[in-house]
Design a protein around this motif. Structure first.
Motif, mmCIF file in Angstrom:
data_model
loop_
_atom_site.group_PDB
_atom_site.id
_atom_site.type_symbol
_atom_site.label_atom_id
_atom_site.label_comp_id
_atom_site.label_asym_id
_atom_site.label_seq_id
_atom_site.Cartn_x
_atom_site.Cartn_y
_atom_site.Cartn_z
ATOM 1 N N PHE A 21 -8.660 -39.523 -5.183
ATOM 2 C CA PHE A 21 -8.973 -40.204 -6.435
ATOM 3 C C PHE A 21 -9.529 -39.262 -7.496
ATOM 4 O O PHE A 21 -9.576 -39.623 -8.678
ATOM 5 N N ARG A 22 -9.924 -38.073 -7.115
ATOM 6 C CA ARG A 22 -10.337 -37.119 -8.156
ATOM 7 C C ARG A 22 -9.153 -36.722 -9.039
ATOM 8 O O ARG A 22 -9.359 -36.260 -10.168
ATOM 9 N N LEU A 23 -7.928 -36.897 -8.559
ATOM 10 C CA LEU A 23 -6.756 -36.675 -9.414
ATOM 11 C C LEU A 23 -6.824 -37.602 -10.623
ATOM 12 O O LEU A 23 -6.602 -37.183 -11.758
ATOM 13 N N LYS A 24 -7.146 -38.867 -10.381
ATOM 14 C CA LYS A 24 -7.253 -39.844 -11.466
ATOM 15 C C LYS A 24 -8.322 -39.422 -12.469
ATOM 16 O O LYS A 24 -8.094 -39.439 -13.686
ATOM 17 N N GLU A 25 -9.477 -39.019 -11.971
ATOM 18 C CA GLU A 25 -10.570 -38.605 -12.848
ATOM 19 C C GLU A 25 -10.195 -37.360 -13.644
ATOM 20 O O GLU A 25 -10.494 -37.256 -14.844
ATOM 21 N N GLN A 26 -9.528 -36.406 -12.999
ATOM 22 C CA GLN A 26 -9.165 -35.167 -13.692
ATOM 23 C C GLN A 26 -8.060 -35.402 -14.716
ATOM 24 O O GLN A 26 -8.014 -34.726 -15.745
ATOM 25 N N VAL A 27 -7.165 -36.362 -14.452
ATOM 26 C CA VAL A 27 -6.145 -36.723 -15.443
ATOM 27 C C VAL A 27 -6.818 -37.287 -16.691
ATOM 28 O O VAL A 27 -6.413 -36.974 -17.823
ATOM 29 N N GLU A 28 -7.832 -38.091 -16.525
ATOM 30 C CA GLU A 28 -8.527 -38.666 -17.674
ATOM 31 C C GLU A 28 -9.222 -37.588 -18.498
ATOM 32 O O GLU A 28 -9.178 -37.615 -19.738
ATOM 33 N N ASN A 48 -8.589 -24.426 -26.607
ATOM 34 C CA ASN A 48 -8.379 -25.613 -25.788
ATOM 35 C C ASN A 48 -7.078 -25.558 -24.994
ATOM 36 O O ASN A 48 -7.001 -26.113 -23.897
ATOM 37 N N LEU A 49 -6.061 -24.910 -25.540
ATOM 38 C CA LEU A 49 -4.825 -24.769 -24.776
ATOM 39 C C LEU A 49 -5.059 -23.982 -23.492
ATOM 40 O O LEU A 49 -4.457 -24.277 -22.447
ATOM 41 N N GLU A 50 -5.937 -23.001 -23.563
ATOM 42 C CA GLU A 50 -6.276 -22.246 -22.352
ATOM 43 C C GLU A 50 -7.014 -23.132 -21.351
ATOM 44 O O GLU A 50 -6.740 -23.097 -20.145
ATOM 45 N N LYS A 51 -7.936 -23.964 -21.848
ATOM 46 C CA LYS A 51 -8.647 -24.892 -20.972
ATOM 47 C C LYS A 51 -7.683 -25.917 -20.376
ATOM 48 O O LYS A 51 -7.772 -26.267 -19.184
ATOM 49 N N LEU A 52 -6.764 -26.393 -21.203
ATOM 50 C CA LEU A 52 -5.794 -27.386 -20.734
ATOM 51 C C LEU A 52 -4.889 -26.815 -19.647
ATOM 52 O O LEU A 52 -4.536 -27.504 -18.688
ATOM 53 N N GLU A 53 -4.520 -25.544 -19.786
ATOM 54 C CA GLU A 53 -3.684 -24.917 -18.761
ATOM 55 C C GLU A 53 -4.412 -24.851 -17.424
ATOM 56 O O GLU A 53 -3.823 -25.120 -16.370
ATOM 57 N N ILE A 54 -5.688 -24.530 -17.475
ATOM 58 C CA ILE A 54 -6.479 -24.483 -16.238
ATOM 59 C C ILE A 54 -6.570 -25.869 -15.616
ATOM 60 O O ILE A 54 -6.390 -26.057 -14.400
ATOM 61 N N GLN A 55 -6.811 -26.870 -16.466
ATOM 62 C CA GLN A 55 -6.885 -28.241 -15.958
ATOM 63 C C GLN A 55 -5.536 -28.698 -15.408
ATOM 64 O O GLN A 55 -5.471 -29.401 -14.389
ATOM 65 N N PHE A 56 -4.463 -28.285 -16.082
ATOM 66 C CA PHE A 56 -3.134 -28.672 -15.623
ATOM 67 C C PHE A 56 -2.825 -28.051 -14.262
ATOM 68 O O PHE A 56 -2.230 -28.701 -13.391
#
Length: 264
Positions: A21-28, A48-56
């Motif tokens: 369920f952490r997938l759901k939280e991280q998607v949000e 932010n694009l760099e942060k988004l890549e890490i999150q992705f």
């Protein structure tokens, strides 16, 4: 029953090895940062694009259960689509502000209109849906659904300058096709005639042609149903067959007014 037995029974019945369920939280979290990166003037895009890549990458590790799927290659393609998605969303916002007499500014549309937010998250999720990225697009649109009351499946195909007014209760199914300059009001359903698993790969939801307006609580069902361009669908209409272009469809309720006898 002792504690150890209870724990063992629970573990035995936890049958989904990929259910985290952490997938759901991280998607949000990813969705929020993506939205701010595109619209908030004070949010630094490059950083932010760099942060988004890490999150992705973290989402890839959680969501890509089939090792042979090249999920890690998705980000570069997705990032390249973001300017085009933003251009489409700006057209959506302009359509809303030009159609709604209650809107005081375009900034109000971006920040306060639930219909715009739902469209924005749909468009961002749709690009991931198209490349077959598992689960994440649906979690993104479900996040928007929870906040706005608008349920748009990421598989739907929606054209330019789309306007959802008031928003609450709108449902747009996976195989719906909505063309350009369409206006939809609260409570509208673009759904399937019936639900069966064998229909998974068939078109189950209607097609809405250009310049159609669909008023509150109308229901339009069926994969072969086409609402012709320039048509107006009145509130509470129930439609399961195609409507020609330039039509007006309306529901006529039977209203009876009972008057009380004059008081003595």
């Amino acid at each position: 029953m002792d504690k150890a037995t209870i724990v063992n029974k629970i573990i035995k019945h936890k049958k989904q090895p990929n259910l985290r369920f952490r997938l759901k939280e991280q998607v949000e979290t990813f969705t929020d940062l993506l939205f701010y990166s595109l619209f908030d003037i004070e949010t630094p895009v490059e950083e932010n694009l760099e942060k988004l890549e890490i999150q992705f990458d973290a989402l890839v590790n959680l969501a890509c259960w089939e090792v042979e799927k090249p999920c890690k290659k998705v980000w570069e393609h997705y990032m390249a689509q973001l300017p085009e998605v933003l251009e489409s969303l700006n057209l959506d916002a302009e359509a809303i502000v030009s159609c709604d007499p209650a809107s005081l500014s375009i900034e109000e549309v971006y920040m306060a209109y639930p219909g715009f937010y739902a469209i924005a998250i749909y468009r961002l999720a749709h690009e991931l849906y198209k490349v077959g990225f598992p689960l994440v697009p649906r979690l993104m649109t479900e996040y928007a659904h929870r906040q706005t009351g608008v349920d748009i499946n990421p598989g739907a195909q929606i054209g330019k300058s789309f306007f959802i007014d008031h928003a609450t209760g709108v449902v747009i199914g996976e195989t719906a096709v909505i063309k350009d300059h369409v206006k939809v009001y609260q409570g509208v359903t673009l759904g399937a005639l019936y639900v069966a698993k064998k229909l998974q790969r068939t078109k189950r939801h209607p097609t809405i042609e250009n310049n159609v307006t669909i008023y509150a609580n109308a229901t339009i069902l069926g994969g072969s149903t086409v609402i012709g361009e320039n048509s107006i669908i009145g509130g509470s209409a129930w439609i399961t067959a195609s409507v020609p272009a330039n039509s007006t469809v309306f529901h006529t309720p039977e209203i009876k007014i009972k008057t009380l006898p004059n008081a003595i």
